[in-house]
Design an enzyme around this catalytic site. Structure first.
Site, mmCIF file in Angstrom:
data_model
loop_
_atom_site.group_PDB
_atom_site.id
_atom_site.type_symbol
_atom_site.label_atom_id
_atom_site.label_comp_id
_atom_site.label_asym_id
_atom_site.label_seq_id
_atom_site.Cartn_x
_atom_site.Cartn_y
_atom_site.Cartn_z
ATOM 1 N N HIS A 148 -9.933 -0.248 -2.028
ATOM 2 C CA HIS A 148 -10.453 0.118 -0.710
ATOM 3 C C HIS A 148 -11.696 1.011 -0.798
ATOM 4 C CE1 HIS A 148 -6.733 -0.758 2.049
ATOM 5 N NE2 HIS A 148 -7.027 -1.761 1.235
ATOM 6 N N ASN A 207 0.835 -1.204 0.000
ATOM 7 C CA ASN A 207 0.000 0.000 0.000
ATOM 8 C C ASN A 207 0.872 1.256 0.000
ATOM 9 O OD1 ASN A 207 -2.617 -1.084 -0.017
ATOM 10 N ND2 ASN A 207 -2.498 -1.544 2.174
ATOM 11 N N CYS A 257 -5.596 -7.058 -3.427
ATOM 12 C CA CYS A 257 -6.054 -6.784 -2.068
ATOM 13 C C CYS A 257 -7.016 -7.898 -1.694
ATOM 14 C CB CYS A 257 -6.747 -5.422 -2.014
ATOM 15 S SG CYS A 257 -7.324 -4.919 -0.379
ATOM 16 N N HIS A 258 -7.200 -8.146 -0.407
ATOM 17 C CA HIS A 258 -8.130 -9.202 0.001
ATOM 18 C C HIS A 258 -9.488 -8.665 0.434
ATOM 19 C CE1 HIS A 258 -4.500 -8.894 2.694
ATOM 20 N NE2 HIS A 258 -5.354 -8.131 3.325
#
Length: 440
Positions: free
Chosen positions: A198, A147, A168-169
């Site tokens: 996000h 990130n 990303c998870h």
């Protein structure tokens, strides 16, 4: 035999999970996992854990370790990156200085003023890594987990020709969470998720063609569920679409939840998924974990003898992508971070977006999403355009553009005047000068 280079292998949970995941694919049973980190003690400890997983798998894969990025990358077929430039000693300034101006940041690694300065530190490092990949393993598949995801991927995808996407998870993790809340098998949920990392939204959330959002609204009337993710649940009830990343993150990505102490107490002190959601705790937690990483590994080794280690694959995308690209070539659809190129027409074409991407033998194939709902497009456009400006500023080493990007940050602008933002930005440049050098 395939070789996988882990750049920043000191990430305890991530490294061991990906090693285990890769071993679930026959194409990688005899792979070499080369773990690279700058911390020799941590690297040795991580290797011990990974070796236990390899032993438990009874596969002929081998582990190697190195402190040299060149050695790790030479001949690599796949590269994974979890590095960062500047540890807690510098990260804390990204949080503490804005706090003095009333900008109360929670996680601080992706967005808002702290995410901006983290990007400024990390973009040069990521471009260096891309340069090394081009030199030592030009055909490697490169997956980034570092990130701030969008800004780093934007820089790498714009200023290098390395094949890289960011993972990303939060997309699959949120679907799993919602499936549990709704008591629906995760495998039966059909979703379309798009936006930026996000800050992507489930534009479709269905089961058997039936919209699950009415059921979710009904479920959130129960405070037990509403209080699990107060920020995200409040956003959903007002914006009509569920966002991917946790409440702790999303509380600092917009102007609604952290601009006053009373709002922080109402929305952010409890159930933000970064308990208790206040900066002082999150910093202390990170400091504590940093000081006890060896204890964490020793505990894992004690609790996971070879004959009791789970070899079940995690929900991370990485191993499936590598298998699609360089393994048995089974196509795999995932949410990846790529340059928009019109896939979401009402976001900037040159922005890094998070959309469904198909990986196969030939490469990555972006999917056309269409327009975001108008109100979401306003929110996400602010993020995407701001992040484009930060990358531009980093490449030009343009101090003025950095300041102007901070001015547009929703949380910062909800709290500070322009003059206060200028003072704050100047202090952050001073705190970061060892890492950033001279910005004009």
């Amino acid at each position: 035999m395939k070789k996988f280079a882990f750049i920043g292998a000191g990430s305890f949970v991530f490294t061991r999970n990906i090693v285990r995941d890769l071993l679930t694919f026959p194409a990688f049973h005899d792979a070499e996992f080369c773990l690279m980190d700058t911390d020799s003690a941590r690297l040795k400890a991580i290797c011990e854990c990974c070796q236990r997983i390899v032993t438990a798998s009874n596969k002929p894969a081998k582990l190697t370790t190195t402190l040299s990025r060149e050695e790790a990358l030479t001949g690599a077929d796949g590269v994974l990156c979890t590095v960062f430039n500047g540890g807690i000693d510098i990260w804390r300034h990204d949080i503490e200085i804005p706090k003095k101006y009333g900008v109360d940041i929670n996680v601080g690694d992706t967005r808002s003023v702290s995410g901006i300065f983290r990007a400024l530190r990390n973009i040069p490092l990521m471009l260096e890594i891309c340069g090394d990949i081009k030199k030592y393993c030009p055909n490697a598949v490169f997956l980034n987990y570092t990130n701030p995801m969008s800004m780093l991927c934007k820089a790498m995808q714009t200023y290098t020709d390395v094949e890289v996407t960011g993972l990303c998870h939060s997309v699959q993790g949120t679907v799993k969470m919602l499936a549990e809340w709704l008591e629906v098998p995760k495998e039966e949920i059909d979703y379309l998720c798009a936006g930026v990392n996000h800050q992507a939204f489930y534009l479709k959330l269905q089961r058997g063609g039936k919209d699950l959002y009415p059921l979710l609204r009904e479920k959130l009337k129960n405070t037990e569920f509403y209080n699990k993710e107060i920020v995200r649940n409040n956003m959903f009830l007002n914006l009509d679409y569920y966002v991917t990343e946790s409440s702790g993150h999303n509380s600092e990505y917009n102007p609604w939840f952290r601009k006053r102490p009373d709002l922080i107490e109402t929305y952010c002190t409890h159930s933000t998924n970064w308990n208790p959601g206040l900066y002082a705790f999150s910093l202390n937690l990170r400091l504590e974990r940093e000081g006890h990483w060896r204890d964490e590994i020793d505990q894992w080794l004690e609790e996971n003898p070879v004959d009791q280690i789970s070899l079940e694959k995690s929900e991370e995308y990485a191993a499936n992508i590598f298998n699609a690209r360089i393994g048995d070539h089974t196509p795999f659809l995932f949410n990846g971070n790529v340059i928009n190129d019109g896939c979401i027409p009402n976001l900037p074409s040159d922005a890094c977006v998070e959309i469904p991407v198909l990986a196969d033998r030939a490469g990555y194939h972006k999917t056309y999403v269409g327009n975001l709902p108008a109100h979401l497009a306003i929110l996400v456009n602010t993020t995407a355009r701001l992040e484009n400006l930060v990358v531009e500023a980093a490449m030009e080493k343009n101090r003025r553009k950095v300041f102007q990007a901070v001015c547009m940050d929703p949380l910062t602008s909800a709290v500070c005047s322009l003059d206060e933002i200028k003072q704050m930005t100047d202090k952050l440049f001073e705190a970061n000068k060892t890492y950033l050098g001279d910005y004009q």
